[in-house]
Design a protein around this motif. Structure first.
Motif, PDB file in Angstrom:
ATOM      1  N   ARG A 225       0.806  -1.332   0.061  1.00  0.00           N
ATOM      2  CA  ARG A 225      -0.064  -0.031   0.164  1.00  0.00           C
ATOM      3  C   ARG A 225       0.857   1.159  -0.099  1.00  0.00           C
ATOM      4  O   ARG A 225       0.628   2.416  -0.562  1.00  0.00           O
ATOM      5  CB  ARG A 225      -0.837   0.010   1.364  1.00  0.00           C
ATOM      6  CG  ARG A 225      -2.047  -0.899   1.020  1.00  0.00           C
ATOM      7  CD  ARG A 225      -2.782  -0.679   2.384  1.00  0.00           C
ATOM      8  NE  ARG A 225      -3.652   0.421   2.467  1.00  0.00           N
ATOM      9  CZ  ARG A 225      -4.703   0.983   2.220  1.00  0.00           C
ATOM     10  NH1 ARG A 225      -5.360   0.314   1.040  1.00  0.00           N
ATOM     11  NH2 ARG A 225      -5.194   2.264   2.131  1.00  0.00           N
ATOM     12  N   LYS A 228       3.034   0.870  -3.623  1.00  0.00           N
ATOM     13  CA  LYS A 228       2.349   0.537  -4.781  1.00  0.00           C
ATOM     14  C   LYS A 228       3.372   0.026  -6.223  1.00  0.00           C
ATOM     15  O   LYS A 228       3.138   0.665  -7.073  1.00  0.00           O
ATOM     16  CB  LYS A 228       1.375   1.789  -5.126  1.00  0.00           C
ATOM     17  CG  LYS A 228       0.319   2.097  -4.445  1.00  0.00           C
ATOM     18  CD  LYS A 228      -0.431   3.266  -4.572  1.00  0.00           C
ATOM     19  CE  LYS A 228      -1.586   3.249  -3.624  1.00  0.00           C
ATOM     20  NZ  LYS A 228      -1.220   3.614  -2.340  1.00  0.00           N
ATOM     21  N   LYS A 250       0.307 -11.200  -9.579  1.00  0.00           N
ATOM     22  CA  LYS A 250      -0.300  -9.975  -9.997  1.00  0.00           C
ATOM     23  C   LYS A 250      -0.764  -9.820 -11.514  1.00  0.00           C
ATOM     24  O   LYS A 250      -0.207 -10.665 -12.356  1.00  0.00           O
ATOM     25  CB  LYS A 250       0.580  -8.909  -9.820  1.00  0.00           C
ATOM     26  CG  LYS A 250       1.006  -8.559  -8.371  1.00  0.00           C
ATOM     27  CD  LYS A 250       2.184  -7.127  -8.086  1.00  0.00           C
ATOM     28  CE  LYS A 250       2.363  -6.840  -6.762  1.00  0.00           C
ATOM     29  NZ  LYS A 250       3.219  -5.848  -6.787  1.00  0.00           N
ATOM     30  N   ARG A 253      -2.551  -5.001 -14.254  1.00  0.00           N
ATOM     31  CA  ARG A 253      -2.781  -3.800 -13.671  1.00  0.00           C
ATOM     32  C   ARG A 253      -1.935  -3.518 -12.194  1.00  0.00           C
ATOM     33  O   ARG A 253      -2.340  -2.524 -11.567  1.00  0.00           O
ATOM     34  CB  ARG A 253      -4.391  -3.571 -13.454  1.00  0.00           C
ATOM     35  CG  ARG A 253      -4.860  -3.381 -14.682  1.00  0.00           C
ATOM     36  CD  ARG A 253      -6.401  -3.340 -14.604  1.00  0.00           C
ATOM     37  NE  ARG A 253      -6.964  -4.304 -13.972  1.00  0.00           N
ATOM     38  CZ  ARG A 253      -8.179  -4.535 -13.666  1.00  0.00           C
ATOM     39  NH1 ARG A 253      -8.886  -3.348 -13.356  1.00  0.00           N
ATOM     40  NH2 ARG A 253      -8.670  -5.537 -12.861  1.00  0.00           N
ATOM     41  N   ASN A 254      -1.164  -4.463 -11.953  1.00  0.00           N
ATOM     42  CA  ASN A 254      -0.625  -4.757 -10.629  1.00  0.00           C
ATOM     43  C   ASN A 254      -1.365  -5.066  -9.402  1.00  0.00           C
ATOM     44  O   ASN A 254      -1.051  -4.785  -8.471  1.00  0.00           O
ATOM     45  CB  ASN A 254       0.058  -3.090 -10.364  1.00  0.00           C
ATOM     46  CG  ASN A 254       1.355  -3.470  -9.489  1.00  0.00           C
ATOM     47  OD1 ASN A 254       2.158  -4.399  -9.527  1.00  0.00           O
ATOM     48  ND2 ASN A 254       1.714  -2.696  -8.501  1.00  0.00           N
ATOM     49  N   GLN A 255      -2.698  -5.457  -9.696  1.00  0.00           N
ATOM     50  CA  GLN A 255      -3.444  -5.791  -8.725  1.00  0.00           C
ATOM     51  C   GLN A 255      -2.998  -7.269  -8.118  1.00  0.00           C
ATOM     52  O   GLN A 255      -3.041  -8.119  -9.125  1.00  0.00           O
ATOM     53  CB  GLN A 255      -4.968  -5.934  -9.231  1.00  0.00           C
ATOM     54  CG  GLN A 255      -5.543  -4.547  -9.446  1.00  0.00           C
ATOM     55  CD  GLN A 255      -5.418  -3.582  -8.339  1.00  0.00           C
ATOM     56  OE1 GLN A 255      -6.220  -4.100  -7.319  1.00  0.00           O
ATOM     57  NE2 GLN A 255      -4.799  -2.426  -8.714  1.00  0.00           N
TER      58      GLN A 255
END
Length: 275
Positions: A225, A228, A250, A253-255
């Protein structure tokens, strides 16, 4: 099933976090909170941060109950999961590449990679964030559910070594802001974009422990967080000087789609104790 005062056990440790493993199919009915406290006592018992009562050894599906040193049930313990999985792989009658452990209503898939155990973890859940006074300054924290509640305070590297950490951890653990269950308290210093040094005060043990797997997962979540970044591999170093690895899957979108915890487990000794 037998009810008795004599327990056969195996003592395990993961990153310095130590546990008693007992066979739940034999001793499950003999466990009481008082007996768990005595077994975990470093003065009058085996000595451990917690106790894992496990059913299903010799199969690839295990049922696990975990109790902290105060005798109370906990829904998650990352280092204990690895220890149980390691012992489970050693006990298998039929070779399997995966062991599934049911703990606290969640099923954890575990895999053996050479001398290490990889555990698939649920995604952490953010419960809150804010600031907390540490010494003369306010430091940011996040409150995370990684199976159990953790407060991660983002501090400078020199602050991780604070002499009064036990008193500070006890104060925060019982803070009314985190009632009614309280929180485990972690000081985490981000020493590089993918490395964390941390210490943990654990509720249920009511003391600092040498390591905490679920706390390490919370610290990695905090780093994610804060930065990022696109890193997929993280390393957490504990007060024990040992390290635990986290691998994140991941999307474009880097999620984060999946979390994996990777670390060692070691059988320390086994024996029988009469209570």
């Amino acid at each position: 099933m037998i009810t008795c005062s004599e327990f056969s056990f195996i003592k395990y440790q993961g990153n310095g976090n130590d546990f008693i493993l007992i066979d739940g199919s034999v001793y499950g009915q003999s466990l009481s909170r008082e007996r768990i406290v005595q077994l975990c006592s470093r003065q009058y018992g085996v000595g451990a941060d917690g106790l894992a009562c496990v059913k299903g050894f010799k199969s690839s599906v295990l049922e696990m109950e975990f109790f902290n040193a105060d005798g109370k049930r906990a829904l998650m313990c990352g280092n204990a999961l690895r220890c149980v999985a390691f012992h489970g792989f050693k006990s298998l009658e039929v070779l399997s590449s995966k062991i599934t452990i049911s703990l606290g209503g969640v099923s954890y898939d575990c895999f053996q990679e050479k001398e290490k155990i990889k555990v698939v973890l649920p995604l952490p859940k953010l419960k809150g964030e804010g600031v907390y006074t540490l010494g003369k300054r306010e430091v940011p924290y996040i409150w995370v559910d990684t199976g159990v509640d953790h407060l991660v305070l983002h501090v400078e590297p020199h602050e991780v070594g604070m002499e009064e950490f036990k008193a500070f951890g006890k104060k925060v653990r019982h803070d009314k802001a985190f009632a009614p269950g309280g929180v485990n308290v972690n000081l985490a210093a981000f020493t590089s974009p993918n490395t964390i040094y941390m210490r943990t005060y654990e509720k249920g043990v009511e003391d600092e422990t040498l390591a905490c797997g679920s706390g390490a997962a919370a610290a990695v979540f905090a780093m994610q967080r804060a930065y990022k970044n696109s890193n997929k591999n993280y390393f957490v170093e504990f007060f024990s000087k040992e390290k635990l690895e986290f691998n994140l899957e991941k999307d474009s979108r880097n999620q984060v789609l999946a979390w994996f915890m990777l670390g060692e487990a070691q059988a320390v000794f086994h024996g029988t104790i009469s209570l």
